[in-house]
Design a protein around this motif. Sequence first.
Motif, PDB file in Angstrom:
ATOM      1  N   ALA A  86     -11.451 -10.857  -1.836  1.00 53.58           N
ATOM      2  CA  ALA A  86     -10.695 -11.886  -1.119  1.00 53.58           C
ATOM      3  C   ALA A  86      -9.235 -11.907  -1.536  1.00 53.58           C
ATOM      4  CB  ALA A  86     -11.325 -13.255  -1.353  1.00 53.58           C
ATOM      5  N   SER A  87      -8.951 -11.645  -2.808  1.00 49.74           N
ATOM      6  CA  SER A  87      -7.577 -11.728  -3.296  1.00 49.74           C
ATOM      7  C   SER A  87      -6.680 -10.692  -2.625  1.00 49.74           C
ATOM      8  CB  SER A  87      -7.537 -11.569  -4.820  1.00 49.74           C
ATOM      9  OG  SER A  87      -8.143 -10.357  -5.216  1.00 49.74           O
ATOM     10  N   PHE A  88      -7.151  -9.454  -2.546  1.00 50.62           N
ATOM     11  CA  PHE A  88      -6.346  -8.424  -1.868  1.00 50.62           C
ATOM     12  C   PHE A  88      -6.332  -8.650  -0.364  1.00 50.62           C
ATOM     13  CE2 PHE A  88      -6.106  -4.453   0.513  1.00 50.62           C
ATOM     14  CZ  PHE A  88      -4.901  -3.954   0.072  1.00 50.62           C
ATOM     15  N   THR A  89      -7.477  -8.945   0.204  1.00 55.42           N
ATOM     16  CA  THR A  89      -7.604  -9.068   1.654  1.00 55.42           C
ATOM     17  C   THR A  89      -6.770 -10.214   2.206  1.00 55.42           C
ATOM     18  OG1 THR A  89      -9.851  -8.183   1.539  1.00 55.42           O
ATOM     19  CG2 THR A  89      -9.246  -9.348   3.554  1.00 55.42           C
ATOM     20  N   LEU A  90      -6.641 -11.299   1.454  1.00 55.15           N
ATOM     21  CA  LEU A  90      -5.931 -12.466   1.954  1.00 55.15           C
ATOM     22  C   LEU A  90      -4.468 -12.153   2.261  1.00 55.15           C
ATOM     23  CD1 LEU A  90      -5.822 -15.461   2.629  1.00 55.15           C
ATOM     24  CD2 LEU A  90      -5.406 -15.926   0.198  1.00 55.15           C
ATOM     25  N   THR A  91      -3.725 -11.682   1.268  1.00 52.67           N
ATOM     26  CA  THR A  91      -2.297 -11.429   1.487  1.00 52.67           C
ATOM     27  C   THR A  91      -2.070 -10.211   2.382  1.00 52.67           C
ATOM     28  OG1 THR A  91      -2.317 -10.300  -0.667  1.00 52.67           O
ATOM     29  CG2 THR A  91      -1.436 -12.540  -0.587  1.00 52.67           C
ATOM     30  N   PHE A  92      -2.887  -9.181   2.206  1.00 52.15           N
ATOM     31  CA  PHE A  92      -2.749  -8.014   3.075  1.00 52.15           C
ATOM     32  C   PHE A  92      -3.088  -8.381   4.512  1.00 52.15           C
ATOM     33  CE2 PHE A  92      -4.438  -4.083   5.047  1.00 52.15           C
ATOM     34  CZ  PHE A  92      -3.315  -3.278   4.909  1.00 52.15           C
ATOM     35  N   GLY A  93      -4.138  -9.181   4.687  1.00 49.82           N
ATOM     36  CA  GLY A  93      -4.545  -9.588   6.030  1.00 49.82           C
ATOM     37  C   GLY A  93      -3.505 -10.453   6.721  1.00 49.82           C
ATOM     38  N   ILE A  94      -2.854 -11.344   5.969  1.00 49.60           N
ATOM     39  CA  ILE A  94      -1.802 -12.172   6.566  1.00 49.60           C
ATOM     40  C   ILE A  94      -0.646 -11.292   7.035  1.00 49.60           C
ATOM     41  CG2 ILE A  94      -0.072 -13.955   6.102  1.00 49.60           C
ATOM     42  CD1 ILE A  94      -2.067 -15.233   4.167  1.00 49.60           C
ATOM     43  N   GLY A  95      -0.294 -10.296   6.234  1.00 52.11           N
ATOM     44  CA  GLY A  95       0.768  -9.373   6.635  1.00 52.11           C
ATOM     45  C   GLY A  95       0.409  -8.592   7.884  1.00 52.11           C
ATOM     46  N   VAL A  96      -0.826  -8.105   7.944  1.00 54.47           N
ATOM     47  CA  VAL A  96      -1.278  -7.360   9.128  1.00 54.47           C
ATOM     48  C   VAL A  96      -1.309  -8.264  10.355  1.00 54.47           C
ATOM     49  CG1 VAL A  96      -3.248  -6.147  10.151  1.00 54.47           C
ATOM     50  CG2 VAL A  96      -2.583  -5.666   7.795  1.00 54.47           C
ATOM     51  N   LEU A  97      -1.767  -9.500  10.184  1.00 52.71           N
ATOM     52  CA  LEU A  97      -1.790 -10.446  11.303  1.00 52.71           C
ATOM     53  C   LEU A  97      -0.377 -10.728  11.802  1.00 52.71           C
ATOM     54  CD1 LEU A  97      -3.221 -12.423  13.180  1.00 52.71           C
ATOM     55  CD2 LEU A  97      -3.169 -14.122  11.324  1.00 52.71           C
ATOM     56  N   ALA A  98       0.565 -10.894  10.892  1.00 51.46           N
ATOM     57  CA  ALA A  98       1.959 -11.111  11.287  1.00 51.46           C
ATOM     58  C   ALA A  98       2.491  -9.909  12.069  1.00 51.46           C
ATOM     59  CB  ALA A  98       2.824 -11.370  10.059  1.00 51.46           C
ATOM     60  N   LEU A  99       2.141  -8.714  11.612  1.00 59.26           N
ATOM     61  CA  LEU A  99       2.586  -7.509  12.311  1.00 59.26           C
ATOM     62  C   LEU A  99       1.944  -7.417  13.689  1.00 59.26           C
ATOM     63  CD1 LEU A  99       4.222  -4.929  12.281  1.00 59.26           C
ATOM     64  CD2 LEU A  99       2.308  -3.778  11.153  1.00 59.26           C
ATOM     65  N   PHE A 100       0.662  -7.788  13.791  1.00 60.17           N
ATOM     66  CA  PHE A 100      -0.036  -7.784  15.082  1.00 60.17           C
ATOM     67  C   PHE A 100       0.653  -8.734  16.070  1.00 60.17           C
ATOM     68  CE2 PHE A 100      -3.136  -9.974  17.797  1.00 60.17           C
ATOM     69  CZ  PHE A 100      -3.567  -8.912  18.576  1.00 60.17           C
ATOM     70  N   LEU A 101       0.961  -9.936  15.616  1.00 63.86           N
ATOM     71  CA  LEU A 101       1.617 -10.920  16.485  1.00 63.86           C
ATOM     72  C   LEU A 101       3.024 -10.462  16.869  1.00 63.86           C
ATOM     73  CD1 LEU A 101       0.485 -14.199  14.683  1.00 63.86           C
ATOM     74  CD2 LEU A 101      -0.411 -13.249  16.827  1.00 63.86           C
ATOM     75  N   PHE A 102       3.742  -9.894  15.906  1.00 64.09           N
ATOM     76  CA  PHE A 102       5.086  -9.393  16.182  1.00 64.09           C
ATOM     77  C   PHE A 102       5.026  -8.243  17.185  1.00 64.09           C
ATOM     78  CE2 PHE A 102       8.685  -6.541  14.914  1.00 64.09           C
ATOM     79  CZ  PHE A 102       9.716  -7.368  15.355  1.00 64.09           C
ATOM     80  N   SER A 103       4.037  -7.372  17.011  1.00 56.34           N
ATOM     81  CA  SER A 103       3.851  -6.255  17.933  1.00 56.34           C
ATOM     82  C   SER A 103       3.543  -6.748  19.342  1.00 56.34           C
ATOM     83  CB  SER A 103       2.713  -5.355  17.428  1.00 56.34           C
ATOM     84  OG  SER A 103       2.391  -4.354  18.362  1.00 56.34           O
ATOM     85  N   ALA A 104       2.694  -7.779  19.441  1.00 51.26           N
ATOM     86  CA  ALA A 104       2.356  -8.332  20.746  1.00 51.26           C
ATOM     87  C   ALA A 104       3.574  -8.956  21.418  1.00 51.26           C
ATOM     88  CB  ALA A 104       1.249  -9.378  20.592  1.00 51.26           C
ATOM     89  N   MET A 105       4.443  -9.587  20.641  1.00 51.80           N
ATOM     90  CA  MET A 105       5.637 -10.222  21.196  1.00 51.80           C
ATOM     91  C   MET A 105       6.662  -9.202  21.664  1.00 51.80           C
ATOM     92  SD  MET A 105       6.225 -13.418  18.579  1.00 51.80           S
ATOM     93  CE  MET A 105       7.793 -13.807  19.367  1.00 51.80           C
ATOM     94  N   THR A 106       6.769  -8.085  20.953  1.00 54.26           N
ATOM     95  CA  THR A 106       7.768  -7.075  21.303  1.00 54.26           C
ATOM     96  C   THR A 106       7.247  -6.039  22.293  1.00 54.26           C
ATOM     97  OG1 THR A 106       7.137  -5.752  19.373  1.00 54.26           O
ATOM     98  CG2 THR A 106       8.951  -7.327  19.096  1.00 54.26           C
TER      99      THR A 106
END
Length: 266
Positions: A86-106
């Motif tokens: 959970a410790s690695f997945t949490l911060t890495f997952g938030i970063g990936v989610l941010a990139l996914f949303l940014f990718s969808a917007m652009t």
Amino acid sequence: MKMRYLKRYIISSYILVWVLILLVAGTASLVFHASPVVMWIVRNLIAWSPTYLLLLGWKYFRPEETRRVFVKRCFSGEIKLLLVAASFTLTFGIGVLALFLFSAMTGRPMLSYIDLGATPLPLSLLLSFTSGPTGEELGWRGFMREEFHKKYSFLRSAVCQGLVWCFWHALLWAVDSDFTDWRAVPYIISNITVITSITVLMNIFLEQSNNLLYSVLLHFGFNVLYVFLEADIGFFVILTILYLVITPIAVLIRNRTTKWQIKKSG
């Protein structure tokens, strides 16, 4: 423990890292024109400065205890596989989610914002792991966390730790950032918010099991994406919003769990 020892450590860590950035990294880059890999190694050595400072100047920061006892306590908590994942997945997952949303917007594919560069992937991962994640945690989540916890409540202590850690990076915002125009303002705000939020999350994990392995993995999960990331300021804005949503939820769950445990034990 008198707070002067903590202040002494914080001030010393700021002075040391700024001197190393300006003299060592600056000389390597501007005078010797070091290659990207060499500069990465130099940055890693500088990232370990909180640990060098703490261990070499130990008698000035915590004279009543030995280094061995302190380090042993920092890694004394039980290693739980669920918390490790959970410790690695949490911060890495938030970063990936941010990139996914940014990718969808652009309207661009996510992978178009990832650049593996010329450095072999295994070496990139190794250098990322042996930078801040392993170099800083003994000082910040080891020594500093213990000291702030002696004086403040859980949340106030975590926020204070986060702000100290955050502004320790301040010089890098000026000398090692791609955002030197108006984008510097949201970038700095993002750094302050995200780094402080991650510190709160680290404290939640360490409260469950006092082992710095968890903060190392949270730190690594956050850092590793940025080794390869080529994104504009919009990504950091989205990342900031995500942490502003997720961190209060984590604190709320932590508070309710703590109350339940106290009630159960009573």
